[in-house]
Design a protein around this motif. Sequence first.
Motif, PDB file in Angstrom:
ATOM      1  N   PRO A   1       0.816  -1.212   0.000  1.00  0.00           N
ATOM      2  CA  PRO A   1       0.000   0.000   0.000  1.00  0.00           C
ATOM      3  C   PRO A   1       0.857   1.273   0.000  1.00  0.00           C
ATOM      4  N   SER A   2       0.184   2.402  -0.019  1.00  0.00           N
ATOM      5  CA  SER A   2       0.848   3.700  -0.093  1.00  0.00           C
ATOM      6  C   SER A   2       1.947   3.839   0.947  1.00  0.00           C
TER       7      SER A   2
ATOM      8  N   MET B   1      -5.107   6.817  -8.676  1.00  0.00           N
ATOM      9  CA  MET B   1      -4.593   8.176  -8.479  1.00  0.00           C
ATOM     10  C   MET B   1      -3.990   8.343  -7.087  1.00  0.00           C
ATOM     11  N   VAL B   2      -4.603   7.731  -6.090  1.00  0.00           N
ATOM     12  CA  VAL B   2      -4.056   7.792  -4.736  1.00  0.00           C
ATOM     13  C   VAL B   2      -2.670   7.153  -4.725  1.00  0.00           C
TER      14      VAL B   2
ATOM     15  N   LEU C   1      -0.269   9.524  -6.463  1.00  0.00           N
ATOM     16  CA  LEU C   1       0.093  10.648  -5.594  1.00  0.00           C
ATOM     17  C   LEU C   1       1.097  10.201  -4.529  1.00  0.00           C
ATOM     18  N   SER C   2       0.926   8.982  -4.023  1.00  0.00           N
ATOM     19  CA  SER C   2       1.891   8.479  -3.039  1.00  0.00           C
ATOM     20  C   SER C   2       3.266   8.283  -3.691  1.00  0.00           C
ATOM     21  N   LEU C   3       3.296   7.890  -4.947  1.00  0.00           N
ATOM     22  CA  LEU C   3       4.579   7.774  -5.664  1.00  0.00           C
ATOM     23  C   LEU C   3       5.232   9.144  -5.812  1.00  0.00           C
ATOM     24  N   PHE C   4       4.427  10.139  -6.170  1.00  0.00           N
ATOM     25  CA  PHE C   4       4.962  11.495  -6.309  1.00  0.00           C
ATOM     26  C   PHE C   4       5.551  11.988  -4.991  1.00  0.00           C
ATOM     27  N   LEU C   5       4.791  11.824  -3.909  1.00  0.00           N
ATOM     28  CA  LEU C   5       5.260  12.295  -2.599  1.00  0.00           C
ATOM     29  C   LEU C   5       6.513  11.545  -2.155  1.00  0.00           C
TER      30      LEU C   5
ATOM     31  N   GLN D   1      -2.525  20.159  -3.286  1.00  0.00           N
ATOM     32  CA  GLN D   1      -3.869  20.305  -2.707  1.00  0.00           C
ATOM     33  C   GLN D   1      -4.944  20.004  -3.746  1.00  0.00           C
ATOM     34  N   PHE D   2      -4.737  20.483  -4.959  1.00  0.00           N
ATOM     35  CA  PHE D   2      -5.700  20.258  -6.034  1.00  0.00           C
ATOM     36  C   PHE D   2      -5.919  18.764  -6.256  1.00  0.00           C
ATOM     37  N   VAL D   3      -4.837  18.015  -6.334  1.00  0.00           N
ATOM     38  CA  VAL D   3      -4.939  16.568  -6.572  1.00  0.00           C
ATOM     39  C   VAL D   3      -5.509  15.855  -5.350  1.00  0.00           C
ATOM     40  N   LEU D   4      -5.106  16.267  -4.152  1.00  0.00           N
ATOM     41  CA  LEU D   4      -5.623  15.647  -2.931  1.00  0.00           C
ATOM     42  C   LEU D   4      -7.142  15.798  -2.806  1.00  0.00           C
ATOM     43  N   LYS D   5      -7.644  16.953  -3.191  1.00  0.00           N
ATOM     44  CA  LYS D   5      -9.078  17.227  -3.036  1.00  0.00           C
ATOM     45  C   LYS D   5      -9.941  16.509  -4.065  1.00  0.00           C
ATOM     46  N   ARG D   6      -9.413  16.291  -5.261  1.00  0.00           N
ATOM     47  CA  ARG D   6     -10.192  15.691  -6.348  1.00  0.00           C
ATOM     48  C   ARG D   6      -9.373  14.641  -7.106  1.00  0.00           C
ATOM     49  N   PRO D   7      -9.013  13.560  -6.456  1.00  0.00           N
ATOM     50  CA  PRO D   7      -8.112  12.624  -7.122  1.00  0.00           C
ATOM     51  C   PRO D   7      -8.688  11.908  -8.346  1.00  0.00           C
ATOM     52  N   ALA D   8      -9.978  11.721  -8.417  1.00  0.00           N
ATOM     53  CA  ALA D   8     -10.552  10.955  -9.531  1.00  0.00           C
ATOM     54  C   ALA D   8     -11.011  11.829 -10.695  1.00  0.00           C
ATOM     55  N   VAL D   9     -10.533  13.068 -10.759  1.00  0.00           N
ATOM     56  CA  VAL D   9     -10.906  13.982 -11.828  1.00  0.00           C
ATOM     57  C   VAL D   9      -9.793  14.009 -12.870  1.00  0.00           C
ATOM     58  N   TYR D  10     -10.164  14.064 -14.127  1.00  0.00           N
ATOM     59  CA  TYR D  10      -9.177  14.025 -15.214  1.00  0.00           C
ATOM     60  C   TYR D  10      -8.129  15.131 -15.081  1.00  0.00           C
ATOM     61  N   PHE D  11      -8.538  16.331 -14.683  1.00  0.00           N
ATOM     62  CA  PHE D  11      -7.578  17.431 -14.568  1.00  0.00           C
ATOM     63  C   PHE D  11      -6.567  17.180 -13.442  1.00  0.00           C
TER      64      PHE D  11
END
Length: 163
Positions: A31-32, A83-84, A87-91, A126-136
């Motif tokens: 996991p993450s 996406m979660v 994001l964990s890979l990015f962090l 913050q943008f990605v954390l708030k809306r992870p399942a959005v294409y943008f």
Amino acid sequence: MTEYELHQAYRHPLFYDEKDQTVVRQSAFEPSFIEDMIARAEEETPWDDIEKLIPVIIGEWKRLADVMRPLFEDRPKETHDLMVKGLSLFLTLLFWTNEKYVNVYDWESELDHLEVKIVNPKERIQFVLKRPAVYFSFIQLDEMMTEMHKMAAKKVAMKKKSR
């Protein structure tokens, strides 16, 4: 199977529930933050091998991105968990490039102390954390990974040059 304590540094509602106390490695980066947890528990410093780990992290991101792209067209809700993980890979890449263990619990204040980071990191993360399942968010995360990959590679090159 070894269980690892879920340290406060990994406690963020997007990644773990409050009730989670321990985690077990399922696969690489799953996991993450599992790789970071293992390193912390064994008092290892994964950033010492960052040159080898950058391609592994980026390769895992590219594999995830290839799975997600078509899902955004007709099944965007199925991208949430992917996406979660992305994001964990990015962090992980962000913190390891800065020779630190991941701290997603207090990531905003940690950013102020990181030397190597992307442009406008707080707003973008913050943008990605708030809306992870959005294409943008996917597009944003992809751009963040590309930028961080370049910055990490530059840091490795500079380190080699100074030896």
